[in-house]
Enzyme design. Structure first.
Site, short mmCIF file in Angstrom:
data_model
loop_
_atom_site.label_atom_id
_atom_site.label_comp_id
_atom_site.label_asym_id
_atom_site.label_seq_id
_atom_site.Cartn_x
_atom_site.Cartn_y
_atom_site.Cartn_z
N GLU A 1 25.63 -20.91 13.49
CA GLU A 1 25.40 -19.50 13.80
C GLU A 1 25.88 -19.23 15.22
O GLU A 1 25.45 -19.88 16.16
CB GLU A 1 23.91 -19.14 13.69
N LYS B 1 18.64 -3.82 16.15
CA LYS B 1 17.37 -3.98 15.43
C LYS B 1 16.37 -2.94 15.95
O LYS B 1 16.53 -2.42 17.05
CB LYS B 1 16.83 -5.40 15.63
#
Length: 247
Positions: A152, A125
């Site tokens: 997740e 990111k």
């Protein structure tokens, strides 16, 4: 409050409880899978790619806040459809290659359905965050039905986990715009952690080569002689050389 109203409240409470419990059960299921993989790998290879795991179940308050921010309807069906990170599992590994190794082992589990994979290791990111994210469906066997529940899974190295934990603490509930200087320093710290991961990966590879060469030498030493019927026999040097070429 009449009996009908009390009954309605109990029904709502039971529905919410059952809804949240299935996510807990899904975490229990996948955590057991990880523990089995860890123990098997340790037994067969005298090494485990998994350092430790941590589970997280979002609170109902946190779920509702996220639902509100996304502008979705307020219902259990809407939560299930729009919030995919209610149940989370974080797996911390020693080395970069281990993160992909663990990801591959999980994706090969026949009863897990991989919904999505995001590789923030190869594509970090902008702030420097790195991790492998897998969204998987876990079958949960309840008393009257089977439900596929989303979990997740985040897989990262120790260095990545250290950086992410501190980044979260630094900016937790930070309501103002973050100064540019801090963002640049945080990105530099992420780059340093990445350099450390690659250096440790190289060291681990070099150490493994040394271990493998020692193991080969020990095997050849064992082959130089063998015992049969309480008699010791030595193998000819020429045969040893042939065996060396085959190794």
């Amino acid at each position: 409050m009449n009996q009908q109203q009390i009954g309605q409240i109990k029904t709502i409470r039971n529905e919410i409880t059952r809804f949240m419990m299935k996510y807990k059960f899904a975490l229990d299921e996948i955590e057991t899978k990880i523990e089995i993989l860890k123990e098997e790998f340790q037994a067969l290879h005298d090494y485990s790619p998994i350092e430790h795991t941590k589970t997280r179940l979002k609170s109902l308050e946190s779920i509702l806040k996220k639902l509100y921010r996304k502008g979705n309807d307020l219902s259990l069906e809407s939560i299930e459809e729009n919030i995919k990170d209610i149940a989370g599992l974080r797996i911390t590994c020693s080395f970069l290659s281990d993160t992909y190794k663990v990801s591959e082992m999980l994706q090969k589990q026949s009863d897990l359905k991989v919904i999505n994979v995001k590789d923030y290791i190869k594509n970090p990111k902008p702030n420097g965050y790195q991790s492998l994210h897998l969204l998987v469906e876990v079958p949960v066997f309840l008393s009257d039905r089977v439900e596929n529940v989303c979990v997740e899974v985040q897989i990262r190295t120790i260095a990545m986990d250290f950086w992410a934990s501190l980044e979260h603490k630094i900016f937790y509930k930070y309501n103002q715009s973050v100064p540019e200087k801090l963002l640049l320093e945080l990105k530099a710290a992420a780059d340093t952690a990445n350099d450390l991961d690659h250096q440790m990966e190289r060291l681990q590879r070099d150490v493994q080569l040394i271990k493998d060469s020692h193991a080969e030498e020990a095997l050849l030493e064992e082959l130089r002689s063998f015992q049969m019927n309480n008699q010791q026999f030595k193998l000819p040097a020429g045969l040893i050389e042939v065996l060396k070429k085959d190794l």
